[in-house]
Design a protein around this motif. Structure first.
Motif, PDB file in Angstrom:
ATOM      1  N   TRP A 166      -2.120   2.914  -2.401  1.00 48.28           N
ATOM      2  CA  TRP A 166      -3.286   3.315  -1.605  1.00 48.28           C
ATOM      3  C   TRP A 166      -3.862   4.629  -2.149  1.00 48.28           C
ATOM      4  O   TRP A 166      -5.062   4.755  -2.357  1.00 48.28           O
ATOM      5  CB  TRP A 166      -2.896   3.466  -0.132  1.00 48.28           C
ATOM      6  CG  TRP A 166      -4.060   3.770   0.747  1.00 48.28           C
ATOM      7  CD1 TRP A 166      -4.443   4.996   1.197  1.00 48.28           C
ATOM      8  CD2 TRP A 166      -5.008   2.843   1.264  1.00 48.28           C
ATOM      9  NE1 TRP A 166      -5.569   4.889   1.980  1.00 48.28           N
ATOM     10  CE2 TRP A 166      -5.935   3.568   2.038  1.00 48.28           C
ATOM     11  CE3 TRP A 166      -5.173   1.466   1.172  1.00 48.28           C
ATOM     12  CZ2 TRP A 166      -7.002   2.968   2.704  1.00 48.28           C
ATOM     13  CZ3 TRP A 166      -6.234   0.870   1.825  1.00 48.28           C
ATOM     14  CH2 TRP A 166      -7.128   1.618   2.576  1.00 48.28           C
ATOM     15  N   GLY A 167      -3.004   5.589  -2.389  1.00 48.36           N
ATOM     16  CA  GLY A 167      -3.444   6.872  -2.929  1.00 48.36           C
ATOM     17  C   GLY A 167      -4.076   6.737  -4.304  1.00 48.36           C
ATOM     18  O   GLY A 167      -5.050   7.432  -4.624  1.00 48.36           O
ATOM     19  N   GLU A 168      -3.540   5.840  -5.111  1.00 48.34           N
ATOM     20  CA  GLU A 168      -4.108   5.611  -6.446  1.00 48.34           C
ATOM     21  C   GLU A 168      -5.513   5.026  -6.356  1.00 48.34           C
ATOM     22  O   GLU A 168      -6.391   5.391  -7.137  1.00 48.34           O
ATOM     23  CB  GLU A 168      -3.187   4.694  -7.260  1.00 48.34           C
ATOM     24  CG  GLU A 168      -1.892   5.372  -7.679  1.00 48.34           C
ATOM     25  CD  GLU A 168      -0.893   4.427  -8.321  1.00 48.34           C
ATOM     26  OE1 GLU A 168      -1.220   3.232  -8.519  1.00 48.34           O
ATOM     27  OE2 GLU A 168       0.234   4.878  -8.600  1.00 48.34           O
ATOM     28  N   ILE A 213      -7.671   5.483  -3.848  1.00 44.40           N
ATOM     29  CA  ILE A 213      -8.544   6.575  -3.391  1.00 44.40           C
ATOM     30  C   ILE A 213      -8.847   7.509  -4.553  1.00 44.40           C
ATOM     31  O   ILE A 213      -9.991   7.917  -4.767  1.00 44.40           O
ATOM     32  CB  ILE A 213      -7.892   7.347  -2.222  1.00 44.40           C
ATOM     33  CG1 ILE A 213      -7.596   6.440  -1.037  1.00 44.40           C
ATOM     34  CG2 ILE A 213      -8.742   8.554  -1.829  1.00 44.40           C
ATOM     35  CD1 ILE A 213      -8.779   5.786  -0.393  1.00 44.40           C
ATOM     36  N   SER A 214      -7.835   7.812  -5.329  1.00 49.79           N
ATOM     37  CA  SER A 214      -8.020   8.697  -6.489  1.00 49.79           C
ATOM     38  C   SER A 214      -8.929   8.058  -7.530  1.00 49.79           C
ATOM     39  O   SER A 214      -9.799   8.723  -8.105  1.00 49.79           O
ATOM     40  CB  SER A 214      -6.654   9.022  -7.103  1.00 49.79           C
ATOM     41  OG  SER A 214      -6.801   9.837  -8.225  1.00 49.79           O
ATOM     42  N   TYR A 266       0.795  -1.224   0.000  1.00 53.73           N
ATOM     43  CA  TYR A 266       0.000   0.000   0.000  1.00 53.73           C
ATOM     44  C   TYR A 266       0.828   1.274   0.000  1.00 53.73           C
ATOM     45  O   TYR A 266       0.387   2.304  -0.492  1.00 53.73           O
ATOM     46  CB  TYR A 266      -0.938   0.015   1.218  1.00 53.73           C
ATOM     47  CG  TYR A 266      -1.953  -1.092   1.189  1.00 53.73           C
ATOM     48  CD1 TYR A 266      -3.009  -1.062   0.291  1.00 53.73           C
ATOM     49  CD2 TYR A 266      -1.859  -2.175   2.050  1.00 53.73           C
ATOM     50  CE1 TYR A 266      -3.948  -2.077   0.259  1.00 53.73           C
ATOM     51  CE2 TYR A 266      -2.794  -3.190   2.030  1.00 53.73           C
ATOM     52  CZ  TYR A 266      -3.840  -3.134   1.130  1.00 53.73           C
ATOM     53  OH  TYR A 266      -4.765  -4.134   1.090  1.00 53.73           O
ATOM     54  N   TYR A 267       2.019   1.213   0.578  1.00 58.64           N
ATOM     55  CA  TYR A 267       2.802   2.440   0.743  1.00 58.64           C
ATOM     56  C   TYR A 267       4.030   2.514  -0.149  1.00 58.64           C
ATOM     57  O   TYR A 267       4.831   3.428   0.014  1.00 58.64           O
ATOM     58  CB  TYR A 267       3.219   2.597   2.203  1.00 58.64           C
ATOM     59  CG  TYR A 267       2.031   2.760   3.108  1.00 58.64           C
ATOM     60  CD1 TYR A 267       1.170   3.834   2.973  1.00 58.64           C
ATOM     61  CD2 TYR A 267       1.762   1.823   4.096  1.00 58.64           C
ATOM     62  CE1 TYR A 267       0.067   3.984   3.797  1.00 58.64           C
ATOM     63  CE2 TYR A 267       0.661   1.968   4.934  1.00 58.64           C
ATOM     64  CZ  TYR A 267      -0.179   3.048   4.777  1.00 58.64           C
ATOM     65  OH  TYR A 267      -1.256   3.188   5.587  1.00 58.64           O
ATOM     66  N   THR A 288       3.250   8.888  -5.963  1.00 57.53           N
ATOM     67  CA  THR A 288       1.991   8.312  -5.507  1.00 57.53           C
ATOM     68  C   THR A 288       2.238   6.936  -4.884  1.00 57.53           C
ATOM     69  O   THR A 288       3.267   6.311  -5.108  1.00 57.53           O
ATOM     70  CB  THR A 288       0.979   8.158  -6.658  1.00 57.53           C
ATOM     71  OG1 THR A 288       1.533   7.287  -7.645  1.00 57.53           O
ATOM     72  CG2 THR A 288       0.637   9.507  -7.281  1.00 57.53           C
ATOM     73  N   THR A 289       1.280   6.491  -4.118  1.00 56.77           N
ATOM     74  CA  THR A 289       1.322   5.146  -3.540  1.00 56.77           C
ATOM     75  C   THR A 289       0.135   4.361  -4.094  1.00 56.77           C
ATOM     76  O   THR A 289      -0.850   4.960  -4.545  1.00 56.77           O
ATOM     77  CB  THR A 289       1.200   5.200  -2.004  1.00 56.77           C
ATOM     78  OG1 THR A 289      -0.066   5.775  -1.663  1.00 56.77           O
ATOM     79  CG2 THR A 289       2.328   5.991  -1.376  1.00 56.77           C
ATOM     80  N   GLN A 342     -12.673   8.468  -7.034  1.00 61.84           N
ATOM     81  CA  GLN A 342     -13.283   9.759  -7.364  1.00 61.84           C
ATOM     82  C   GLN A 342     -13.796   9.819  -8.807  1.00 61.84           C
ATOM     83  O   GLN A 342     -14.640  10.651  -9.129  1.00 61.84           O
ATOM     84  CB  GLN A 342     -12.283  10.889  -7.111  1.00 61.84           C
ATOM     85  CG  GLN A 342     -11.784  10.944  -5.678  1.00 61.84           C
ATOM     86  CD  GLN A 342     -12.904  10.919  -4.649  1.00 61.84           C
ATOM     87  OE1 GLN A 342     -13.850  11.678  -4.711  1.00 61.84           O
ATOM     88  NE2 GLN A 342     -12.801  10.007  -3.688  1.00 61.84           N
ATOM     89  N   MET A 384       6.217   3.797  -2.704  1.00 61.41           N
ATOM     90  CA  MET A 384       6.197   5.071  -3.404  1.00 61.41           C
ATOM     91  C   MET A 384       6.597   4.887  -4.864  1.00 61.41           C
ATOM     92  O   MET A 384       7.592   4.248  -5.169  1.00 61.41           O
ATOM     93  CB  MET A 384       7.171   6.041  -2.731  1.00 61.41           C
ATOM     94  CG  MET A 384       7.056   7.463  -3.182  1.00 61.41           C
ATOM     95  SD  MET A 384       5.611   8.315  -2.532  1.00 61.41           S
ATOM     96  CE  MET A 384       5.960   8.383  -0.800  1.00 61.41           C
TER      97      MET A 384
END
Length: 157
Positions: free
Chosen positions: A146-148, A150-151, A134-135, A143-144, A154, A137
């Motif tokens: 996890w961030g991808e 969440i993005s 998940y983390y 980006t990570t 959207q 980088m």
């Protein structure tokens, strides 16, 4: 583990609740997680059944982790699909969303109204469960995974 077992009752109620809200999880394209290895038995003496979805498998494993530690186990023995820290991360994200969904079914003039963004995140749950690292980088843009995820939520319709 009969039908009256706590694990089975929890899983059945939660999966029925998600279905009753017409939630459709986004499809998993690929995963290295061996979630099909998480099995259960409907009735004593019957064969083991594989979990029907990665969400069900994760819930079963989370309940088993909880039971092991709550009843004096100090080491999670055996092969686990998700590491303990992953269960903590995922449950701290998933359960508040499910709680919001649950609360939103009551009179919205006095309780919470779930947002479209929360509904989109709920649809991403199985993709989150399928992900790993998940983390880690990304060297190019920072980006990570996890961030991808969440993005990506959207952009859902």
């Amino acid at each position: 583990m009969g039908g009256d077992h706590g694990e089975q009752k929890l899983i059945t109620k939660l999966l029925d609740f998600i279905r009753s809200k017409n939630i459709t999880f986004e499809a998993i394209t690929t995963t290295n997680r061996n979630w099909q290895s998480i099995t259960y038995c409907h009735r004593r003496g019957q064969p083991l059944v594989a979990s029907a979805s990665i969400f069900e498998a994760w819930l079963r494993e989370l309940v088993r982790y909880r039971n092991r530690y709550a009843h004096g186990g100090h080491a999670a023995q055996g092969a686990w699909v998700w590491e303990q820290w992953e269960h903590l991360l995922l449950s701290s994200f998933i359960f508040p969303l499910i709680l919001k969904l649950y609360i939103s079914q009551f009179d919205t003039s006095v309780t919470y109204t779930i947002s479209d963004d929360d509904l989109k995140l709920i649809r991403m749950i199985e993709k989150m469960l399928a992900a790993k690292d998940y983390y880690d980088m990304n060297q190019n843009d920072g980006t990570t995974p996890w961030g991808e995820l969440i993005s990506e939520a959207q952009w859902l319709d």
